[in-house]
Design a protein around this motif. Structure first.
Motif, short mmCIF file in Angstrom:
data_model
loop_
_atom_site.label_atom_id
_atom_site.label_comp_id
_atom_site.label_asym_id
_atom_site.label_seq_id
_atom_site.Cartn_x
_atom_site.Cartn_y
_atom_site.Cartn_z
N TRP A 1 -1.24 5.51 7.22
CA TRP A 1 -0.05 5.50 8.07
C TRP A 1 1.19 5.07 7.28
CZ3 TRP A 1 2.82 1.09 9.07
CH2 TRP A 1 2.21 -0.14 8.75
N VAL A 2 1.00 4.16 6.31
CA VAL A 2 2.13 3.76 5.47
C VAL A 2 2.55 4.92 4.57
CG1 VAL A 2 2.90 2.19 3.65
CG2 VAL A 2 1.47 1.33 5.50
N GLU A 3 1.57 5.55 3.94
CA GLU A 3 1.87 6.66 3.03
C GLU A 3 2.52 7.82 3.78
OE1 GLU A 3 -0.89 7.53 0.02
OE2 GLU A 3 -0.61 5.46 -0.64
N ASN A 4 2.08 8.04 5.00
CA ASN A 4 2.62 9.17 5.76
C ASN A 4 4.02 8.87 6.30
OD1 ASN A 4 0.39 10.75 5.23
ND2 ASN A 4 -0.72 10.03 7.02
N SER B 1 -7.17 10.18 4.21
CA SER B 1 -8.34 9.75 3.46
C SER B 1 -9.62 10.20 4.13
CB SER B 1 -8.34 8.22 3.31
OG SER B 1 -7.18 7.79 2.62
N VAL B 2 -10.48 10.84 3.36
CA VAL B 2 -11.75 11.34 3.88
C VAL B 2 -12.84 10.32 3.64
CG1 VAL B 2 -11.05 13.72 3.49
CG2 VAL B 2 -12.36 12.52 1.73
N ASP B 3 -13.93 10.45 4.38
CA ASP B 3 -15.07 9.54 4.25
C ASP B 3 -16.29 10.25 3.70
OD1 ASP B 3 -13.84 7.19 5.22
OD2 ASP B 3 -14.03 7.92 7.28
N GLU B 4 -16.09 11.45 3.16
CA GLU B 4 -17.22 12.18 2.60
C GLU B 4 -16.81 12.87 1.30
OE1 GLU B 4 -14.66 14.65 4.88
OE2 GLU B 4 -15.97 13.11 5.74
#
Length: 234
Positions: free
Chosen positions: A92-95, A103-106
Motif C-alpha cells: 500500500w505504501v509502494e502503490n 506481492s505474491v505468495d507463490e
C-alpha cells in the motif's frame, strides 16, 4: 480554550519529539538503521556490485537468516518487480507512490528465467533495474539505468539455512542541501522500514516453501515404507 491549549501542547510535544528524533539520529541510531541485521563482518565485506558505484552518498547493508536452503530463497528474488512478483513489503505504501507492486505468495514459473541484461521494473515512472550480476542461488546485482542505484543480494548457505544480505548503494549528484537533508532524515529511516519488511517477507515465504517441500518428502518416504511393508507381507 482548554481544547485549544491542549491541542497546542500536543502539537508542541510532537514537534519536540520529531526534532529530538532527527537530532539524535546521526549519533544514536543511524548506524543501526543502515546495518539492520548485519554483522560487522558483513558490513565491512566487499560484495558483488560494489565496483559499479564506487562512492555512494548512501550505503546500507542489511541481512537476515532464513531457515531454508538457498534454492528456496532464490526464486523469490528473481521474480521481484512491478507487474511481476512485487517486493514483499508494504504494497500500500509502494502503490501510493505509483509503483504498482502486488506481492505474491507463490513461485511464478514464468518469472524464473532471469538473464543478464534483463530489466526489473519499479513502477511505470520509476527506475528500471538492469541485471548486472547473476549467479543462481548465490548473487543478484541490479543497477538503475542512470547508474545511481546499485542493489545487490548475496545468499550464503548455513547449517540452519541461508544468510541473505542486501546492500544498497545510492548516489545523488547535484542534490540540493534541502534534498540531502531530506534523504538523510527521512529516506534513510524509511528505507529501513520498507527493506526490513521485504527481508522478513522473503524469509516467511522461503521458510513456508521449505516446510512444504519437507512435508512432501516425508509423505513420499512414509508412502514408500508402507508399500515396502505390503510387498513384504506378500
Amino acid at each position: 480554550m482548554k481544547k485549544t491549549k491542549l491541542a497546542a501542547i500536543t502539537t508542541g510535544a510532537l514537534a519536540g519529539a520529531a526534532t529530538a528524533a532527527v537530532a539524535s539520529y546521526p549519533l544514536l541510531w543511524r548506524q543501526w538503521c543502515l546495518t539492520w541485521g548485519a554483522t560487522a563482518e558483513e558490513t565491512g565485506n566487499a560484495m558483488p556490485g560494489d565496483d559499479l558505484l564506487a562512492e555512494p552518498d548512501m550505503l546500507s547493508t542489511r541481512a537476515i537468516t532464513i531457515e531454508a536452503p538457498p534454492s528456496d530463497v532464490w526464486p523469490w528474488l528473481v521474480q521481484m518487480g512491478s507487474g511481476r512478483g512485487g517486493a514483499y513489503t508494504y504494497d500500500w505504501v509502494e502503490n501510493l507512490l505509483g509503483l504498482d507492486m502486488h506481492s505474491v505468495d507463490e513461485i511464478v514459473p514464468e518469472l524464473q528465467n532471469l538473464d543478464l541484461g534483463d530489466v526489473l521494473p519499479v513502477g511505470s515512472n520509476g527506475p528500471a533495474l538492469r541485471v548486472e550480476v547473476l549467479r543462481p542461488e548465490q548473487a543478484l546485482v541490479l543497477r538503475s539505468a542512470d547508474g545511481q542505484w546499485v542493489w545487490a543480494f548475496t545468499l550464503s548457505p548455513l547449517p540452519e539455512g541461508t544468510r541473505l544480505v542486501s546492500r544498497n548503494r545510492i548516489a545523488t549528484p547535484g542534490a540540493s542541501p534541502p534534498r540531502r537533508a531530506f534523504n538523510f532524515a527521512v529516506m534513510e529511516p524509511g528505507s529501513l522500514i520498507m527493506e526490513r519488511k521485504m527481508l522478513l517477507g522473503i524469509k516467511e515465504r522461503a521458510e513456508r516453501l521449505a516446510n512444504t517441500r519437507c512435508a512432501g518428502r516425508s509423505i513420499e518416504v512414509r508412502t514408500g515404507a508402507d508399500v515396502s511393508a505390503v510387498d513384504g507381507q506378500e
